[in-house]
Design a protein around this motif. Structure first.
Motif, short mmCIF file in Angstrom:
data_model
loop_
_atom_site.label_atom_id
_atom_site.label_comp_id
_atom_site.label_asym_id
_atom_site.label_seq_id
_atom_site.Cartn_x
_atom_site.Cartn_y
_atom_site.Cartn_z
N HIS A 216 0.96 -1.15 4.46
CA HIS A 216 2.08 -0.30 4.05
C HIS A 216 3.38 -1.03 4.41
O HIS A 216 3.47 -1.69 5.46
CB HIS A 216 2.02 1.05 4.78
CG HIS A 216 2.98 2.06 4.25
ND1 HIS A 216 4.26 2.20 4.77
CD2 HIS A 216 2.87 2.96 3.24
CE1 HIS A 216 4.89 3.15 4.11
NE2 HIS A 216 4.08 3.63 3.16
N TYR B 117 2.33 -5.71 6.64
CA TYR B 117 2.75 -5.90 5.25
C TYR B 117 3.23 -7.34 5.00
O TYR B 117 3.12 -7.86 3.90
CB TYR B 117 3.86 -4.91 4.91
CG TYR B 117 4.47 -5.09 3.54
CD1 TYR B 117 3.74 -4.79 2.40
CD2 TYR B 117 5.78 -5.56 3.41
CE1 TYR B 117 4.30 -4.96 1.14
CE2 TYR B 117 6.34 -5.72 2.15
CZ TYR B 117 5.60 -5.42 1.02
OH TYR B 117 6.14 -5.60 -0.22
N SER C 270 0.82 -2.41 -6.08
CA SER C 270 0.35 -1.30 -5.24
C SER C 270 -1.07 -0.87 -5.61
O SER C 270 -1.57 0.11 -5.07
CB SER C 270 1.31 -0.11 -5.37
OG SER C 270 1.37 0.34 -6.71
N SER D 96 0.82 -1.20 0.00
CA SER D 96 0.00 0.00 0.00
C SER D 96 0.86 1.26 0.00
O SER D 96 1.91 1.31 0.65
CB SER D 96 -0.91 0.01 1.23
OG SER D 96 -1.67 1.20 1.27
N GLU D 97 0.40 2.25 -0.71
CA GLU D 97 1.08 3.55 -0.71
C GLU D 97 0.51 4.47 0.37
O GLU D 97 1.04 5.55 0.62
CB GLU D 97 0.95 4.19 -2.09
CG GLU D 97 1.68 3.38 -3.16
CD GLU D 97 1.50 3.93 -4.56
OE1 GLU D 97 0.66 4.83 -4.75
OE2 GLU D 97 2.20 3.45 -5.46
N ASN D 98 -0.56 4.03 1.04
CA ASN D 98 -1.20 4.76 2.12
C ASN D 98 -0.47 4.45 3.42
O ASN D 98 -0.50 3.31 3.90
CB ASN D 98 -2.67 4.37 2.21
CG ASN D 98 -3.39 5.02 3.38
OD1 ASN D 98 -2.80 5.77 4.16
ND2 ASN D 98 -4.66 4.71 3.51
N GLU D 99 0.18 5.42 4.01
CA GLU D 99 0.96 5.20 5.22
C GLU D 99 0.11 4.76 6.42
O GLU D 99 0.63 4.22 7.39
CB GLU D 99 1.76 6.46 5.58
CG GLU D 99 2.85 6.77 4.57
CD GLU D 99 3.66 8.00 4.93
OE1 GLU D 99 3.41 8.60 6.00
OE2 GLU D 99 4.54 8.37 4.14
#
Length: 191
Positions: free
Chosen positions: A62, A68, A86, A54-57
């Protein structure tokens, strides 16, 4: 008989975070996935793994988060490719399609998390690319969701709806037992 593979999508620790995702259906999904994984390995059938980055922190998926990581037992073995994505589809930003074609795969047996997101999106794209798709209903799971107009749908309703939209258009809907009988125990594949 078409050459088949098992495609395992996003079986990551972050999906155990019920505070983030909500209630889930099909608590036996991972057990069924492991049954299929073991059977495919014993039959020396191809296995492909997908992991969501994921690019969402804030997401448990993530890469900086423990969530992860793949769940225990789902780590790829030698000669089992791992594709990092992603977005929802395992085909976007990866060379999954090229690897399937290289190995002359015609039928993809899809399992993983979640039914209505990455697993469904990948199944739809696989069908659009011309692969046969078997979607394993008891080796996938979904979470509760709230619709655009505020209605809440249970995890089971979300799961069944996603399966219904795939059925007979993008995929055949099978059980773990169906796969074992149809694909894995076929003498053609047993070594």
């Amino acid at each position: 008989m078409k050459k088949a593979c098992l495609l395992i999508i996003d079986v990551q620790k972050g999906f155990d975070d019920s505070d983030f995702w909500g209630e889930r259906n099909n608590p036996d999904a991972e057990d069924n996935m492991l049954v299929l994984l073991d059977a495919f390995r014993k039959a020396r059938l191809p296995v492909f793994h997908v992991q969501h980055q994921s690019e969402n922190e804030m997401s448990p998926l993530h890469p900086t988060k423990l969530g992860y990581q793949l769940k225990t037992g789902f780590e790829p073995k030698e000669n089992e490719p791992l594709f990092i994505k992603s977005v929802n589809s395992a085909f976007i930003g990866t060379d999954l399609k090229e690897e399937l074609e290289k190995q002359e795969i015609a039928q993809i047996i899809i399992v993983g998390l979640t039914t209505n997101h990455c697993v469904s999106t990948t199944a739809r794209m696989a069908a659009n690319y011309g692969f046969g798709v078997s979607f394993i209903h008891d080796a996938t799971a979904a979470f509760t969701t709230v619709s655009y107009d505020g209605r809440k749908f249970t995890a089971q309703e979300v799961h069944e709806s996603a399966l219904s939209h795939l059925h007979n258009e993008f995929a055949e809907i099978l059980s773990t037992g169906d796969v074992l009988a149809k694909w894995v125990t076929t003498s053609q594949y047993m070594q």
